[in-house]
Scaffold this active site. Structure first.
Site, PDB file in Angstrom:
ATOM      1  N   HIS A  57     -50.325  -9.473  87.108  1.00  0.00           N
ATOM      2  CA  HIS A  57     -51.787  -9.446  86.998  1.00  0.00           C
ATOM      3  C   HIS A  57     -52.274  -8.377  86.022  1.00  0.00           C
ATOM      4  CE1 HIS A  57     -51.884  -6.434  90.408  1.00  0.00           C
ATOM      5  NE2 HIS A  57     -52.964  -6.015  89.777  1.00  0.00           N
TER       6      HIS A  57
ATOM      7  N   SER B  95     -51.470  -0.462  90.318  1.00  0.00           N
ATOM      8  CA  SER B  95     -50.797  -1.725  90.054  1.00  0.00           C
ATOM      9  C   SER B  95     -49.802  -1.531  88.932  1.00  0.00           C
ATOM     10  CB  SER B  95     -51.806  -2.785  89.643  1.00  0.00           C
ATOM     11  OG  SER B  95     -52.298  -3.417  90.770  1.00  0.00           O
TER      12      SER B  95
ATOM     13  N   ASP C 270     -45.043 -10.526  91.403  1.00  0.00           N
ATOM     14  CA  ASP C 270     -46.132 -10.049  90.536  1.00  0.00           C
ATOM     15  C   ASP C 270     -45.605  -9.078  89.471  1.00  0.00           C
ATOM     16  OD1 ASP C 270     -48.517  -9.276  89.427  1.00  0.00           O
ATOM     17  OD2 ASP C 270     -49.520  -8.851  91.322  1.00  0.00           O
TER      18      ASP C 270
HETATM   19  N1  ARG Z   1     -55.465  -6.851  95.110  1.00  0.00           N
HETATM   20  C1  ARG Z   1     -54.638  -6.460  94.010  1.00  0.00           C
HETATM   21  C2  ARG Z   1     -55.310  -5.363  93.218  1.00  0.00           C
HETATM   22  O1  ARG Z   1     -56.389  -5.008  93.283  1.00  0.00           O
HETATM   23  C3  ARG Z   1     -54.179  -7.599  93.162  1.00  0.00           C
HETATM   24  C4  ARG Z   1     -55.190  -8.257  92.289  1.00  0.00           C
HETATM   25  C5  ARG Z   1     -54.682  -9.400  91.503  1.00  0.00           C
HETATM   26  N2  ARG Z   1     -54.352 -10.536  92.322  1.00  0.00           N
HETATM   27  C6  ARG Z   1     -55.251 -11.497  92.708  1.00  0.00           C
HETATM   28  N3  ARG Z   1     -54.863 -12.454  93.490  1.00  0.00           N
HETATM   29  N4  ARG Z   1     -56.507 -11.472  92.305  1.00  0.00           N
HETATM   30  O2  ARG Z   1     -56.026  -5.238  92.348  1.00  0.00           O
HETATM   31  N1  GLU Z   2     -53.941  -4.431  92.821  1.00  0.00           N
HETATM   32  C1  GLU Z   2     -54.387  -3.110  92.546  1.00  0.00           C
HETATM   33  C2  GLU Z   2     -54.480  -2.806  91.051  1.00  0.00           C
HETATM   34  O1  GLU Z   2     -54.633  -3.668  90.256  1.00  0.00           O
HETATM   35  C3  GLU Z   2     -53.475  -2.133  93.186  1.00  0.00           C
HETATM   36  C4  GLU Z   2     -53.565  -2.320  94.600  1.00  0.00           C
HETATM   37  C5  GLU Z   2     -54.543  -1.378  95.230  1.00  0.00           C
HETATM   38  O2  GLU Z   2     -55.742  -1.388  94.925  1.00  0.00           O
HETATM   39  O3  GLU Z   2     -54.007  -0.644  96.030  1.00  0.00           O
HETATM   40  O4  GLU Z   2     -54.530  -1.689  90.632  1.00  0.00           O
END
Ligand code: ARG
Ligand code: GLU
Length: 727
Positions: free
Chosen positions: A82, A653, A218
């Site tokens: 991502h 991330s 990922d």
């Molecule tokens: N929650 C994770 C982070 O903030 C992954 C985001 C990307 N994945 C998704 N399914 N949108 O940013």
């Molecule tokens: N998915 C998050 C990012 O893109 C990291 C996960 C979190 O927020 O802990 O930075």
């Protein structure tokens, strides 16, 4: 129970493993002992050293908002799928759909240049608090104080010894009580080496996002290129693979519950030291408002995306990004409530107050802090709510108004300076618009526009835009006919219409400026924005600095009054280390989450043809054949993801999960649902970060993609760990 004890009696941190995002240059002083007690075999200076190679030389900020790490002596970089997604999408076309099909360069010559993608390393960091706060006095107003600090920072940067290919930056820590200088180096010739298909790299997509158990691969890989002296250089075929100061060996040993891990990277933002009132406001007032706006936007987007696959392709990335924060805020609201964040903060404040009351000096200095903060926060609440409604409904999730807002200063500049400057900006804005229209569908945006304005008119205070919106709607359509009003705007504005806009950009600047300034979308935006600027902004502008000042004093006071507690500075997109054991968790009575997921779980979730849960045939075949090679666990499973008690946030991330000996064991990419509150209220009993198991990464590269040659440039290590008895 241990959690409660730690909190109420503030036992020495060693007993609590309290989490935190620590400064790599201060580990020896604050963390080394605890890290060793938790199993770490490395000394602090193997993790960070200003002049000798250390782990930090393998860590970079990837593309401004994520983290990446070096995994070979030839500049091979690992980050999340991502995080690389933007670049992968830009490199894709209908003929070469790398998003759908994945991509693996079979040699360096096949790697794909990814223009604009950057990797920033930290060379060294220094505490420059004394210099930054020179001539800053207690009685100074916030504006003068900041002006003095800015002046000092210019001096500090000018006096810093650095090479010409390096850069400097100075950042505030502990709400402005400390300042650190960073000398950095940024590479900008990065090339895509490989990515799995989205059905692996994004498996589970939005449904699984922020939730455990997780089954996403990922990850993606890039390579950094440098000039022949190993210095940054823009893309050039003569550039050579970057030779990092350090790269992480990759462990095939796997992890077990209780194993020491650390996560090294660039966490973006946390607010761990707010008052109970601030936390209450976020969880009970601001989060619900933001969620309600995004709820509406997402439902409308979804209805269009379901009807038309082309719309789905155009909006899938936008949808994911709106949904990411939307879902996180819901987890945060729930977590703050369930785990009694406000009550815990109140108990902490009671203890704070009791301690200062027992000390005349403290009482004199600090007694007013909390009451004053709370008073100002309550005064601020309606304005903060108005701000969030406005930003969410009229800027962030409203494509056409967002576009107008971003072009506003350019359009306005015509009035002030005429064609000067305006002319040169036309080209710049033309490419911005090109980018905007690439994935834009006016009919979708029109529906979102109508829906969000309706919500805004109903919820925004009449004086802060509510009345204005209603009047405008009634003037152009029937009262409360938001769809009618949207139809009027979208029919008559040039902004939603790429062809009209293109023709206009080719016209004479005076015609262009005049048309844009009289455009109905522009005029509507101006009116809406004025209501905000006149009625909301002034109050925010007076209250915000007062609250920041008090928060800075409260932060300092906490550090004095709770001398027995270690304080880590809130995340601010600078290099940090967090550490904790591999561990499952119990979010509720009788519910236990295992620390690890495996490929069987991918197949459990498999829904043929589904856009979130489809599984590529080749992966199914490997699963059927149990062809896992050296990547299997001792139980014959193929590990996919695992949990740790590491304190992470957005920006982490792509951060490496590193074992006790400095080897790579995982790749951070998310947090668990119950623990998303950790940005405000980290709780080591509940908060977990989610990592891809590095064995899954290697398996996909080697067995699935047939790109095993990449493993040859890595340093794979095995047998370093004595296996412990299972607890
Ligand atoms: N929650 C994770 C982070 O903030 C992954 C985001 C990307 N994945 C998704 N399914 N949108 O940013
Ligand atoms: N998915 C998050 C990012 O893109 C990291 C996960 C979190 O927020 O802990 O930075």
């Amino acid at each position: 129970m241990q959690r409660l004890l730690c909190f109420f009696f503030l036992l020495p941190a060693l007993v609590c493993a309290q989490g935190g995002m620590w400064l790599p240059s201060q580990l020896e002083k604050l963390n080394e002992k605890e890290m060793k007690a938790l199993g770490c075999k490395l000394d602090a200076d193997a993790i960070y050293h200003a002049n000798q190679p250390s782990l930090k030389d393998a860590i970079c900020q990837f593309d401004g908002g994520c983290t990446g790490e070096m995994i070979s002596p030839e500049g091979l970089l690992l980050t999340n799928h991502h995080c690389g997604f933007d670049a992968i999408q830009k490199l894709s076309s209908l003929q070469h759909n790398y998003v759908e099909d994945g991509f693996w360069a079979q040699s360096k010559a096949e790697e794909l240049p990814a223009p604009g993608v950057t990797a920033m390393f930290v060379r060294r960091m220094e505490d420059v608090t004394l210099l930054a706060l020179q001539d800053v006095t207690e009685g100074m107003g916030e504006k003068d104080r900041q002006a003095q600090i800015d002046k000092n920072i210019v001096q500090i940067r000018a006096n810093t010894k650095k090479e010409k290919w390096e850069e400097t930056l100075v950042r505030p820590f502990y709400n402005g009580n400390q300042y650190f200088l960073f000398v950095t180096i940024t590479y900008n010739d990065l090339r895509l080496v490989g990515t799995p298909p989205s059905s692996i790299g994004k498996f589970g997509a939005d449904t699984d996002n922020w939730v455990w158990p997780r089954h996403t691969g990922d990850f993606s890989m890039f390579r950094i290129y440098a000039d022949k002296d190993n210095h940054p250089a823009p893309y050039n075929t003569n550039n050579v693979p970057y030779k990092p100061g350090h790269f992480l060996p990759v462990s095939l040993d796997g992890i077990e519950e209780g194993d020491f891990t650390m996560v090294y990277g660039f966490p973006g933002r946390t607010d761990e030291y707010l008052s109970a009132e601030a936390v209450r406001q976020t969880g009970a007032v601001l989060d619900p408002a933001r969620v309600s706006v995004r709820d509406r936007a997402l439902k409308i987007l979804d209805s269009y995306m379901r009807k038309d696959p082309a719309v789905k392709i155009a909006y899938v990335a936008k949808y994911a990004s709106i949904a990411n924060a939307w879902k996180k805020w819901q987890g945060e609201m729930l977590g703050l409530k369930t785990y009694k964040a406000v009550e815990k903060k109140e108990a902490y404040e009671a203890e704070f107050t009791q301690r200062i009351n027992a000390n005349t000096d403290w009482k004199f200095k600090y007694a007013n802090l909390l009451p004053r903060i709370n008073q100002l926060l309550r005064e601020m609440e309606p304005y903060a709510l108005a701000r969030d409604y406005y930003l969410e409904a009229c800027v962030r999730n409203n494509e056409i108004l967002g576009l107008v807002a971003s072009l506003n200063s350019w359009i306005e500049s015509y009035d002030k300076n005429g064609a000067v400057g305006f002319n040169t900006k036309i080209q710049e804005n033309a490419s911005r618009l090109e980018e905007f229209y690439k994935n834009y569908r006016p009919e979708v945006d029109e529906a979102v526009f109508a829906g969000l304005l309706e919500l805004y008119a109903q919820n925004a205070n009449p004086d802060w835009g509510g009345t204005y919106v209603k009047q405008m709607v009634a003037g152009r359509a029937k009262p409360d006919d938001f769809s009618g009003f949207a139809a009027y705007i979208f029919k008559n504005s040039v902004f939603p219409n790429q062809a009209k806009m293109k023709a206009l950009l080719a016209d004479k600047p005076e015609n262009l400026a005049l048309t844009l300034k009289n455009d109905p979308a522009y005029l509507f935006y101006k009116g809406l924005n004025s209501a905000y600027i006149d009625n909301v902004q002034p109050k925010l502008q007076t209250l915000t600095p007062s609250i920041s000042l008090l928060q800075r004093q409260y932060m300092a006071a906490q550090m004095v009054v709770f001398k027995d507690k270690r304080f880590f500075p809130d995340a601010n997109s600078t290099l940090r280390l967090t550490y904790g054991p591999v561990r499952g968790y119990e979010p509720r009575n009788a519910v236990h989450y295992e620390f690890q997921s495996d490929l069987d779980g991918v197949m459990e979730k498999y829904i043929p043809g589904d856009y979130e849960f489809d599984v590529p045939k080749r992966l199914i075949d490997l699963w059927k054949a149990k062809d896992y090679g050296v990547y299997a666990t001792s139980e014959g499973k193929l590990p996919v993801a695992f949990l740790g008690a590491n304190h992470t946030t957005g920006g982490n991330s792509g951060s490496p999960a590193i074992d006790a000996r400095g080897n790579l064991v995982g790749l951070n990419f998310d947090r668990v649902w119950e623990g998303t509150m950790s940005d405000l209220n980290y709780d080591p009993a509940i908060c977990r970060n989610i990592m891809v198991d590095i064995r899954y990464v290697l398996f996909i590269v080697d067995k699935y993609a047939g790109a095993g040659y990449l493993l040859k440039e890595m340093k794979l290590v095995q047998g370093q760990k004595k296996h412990k008895k299972k607890k």
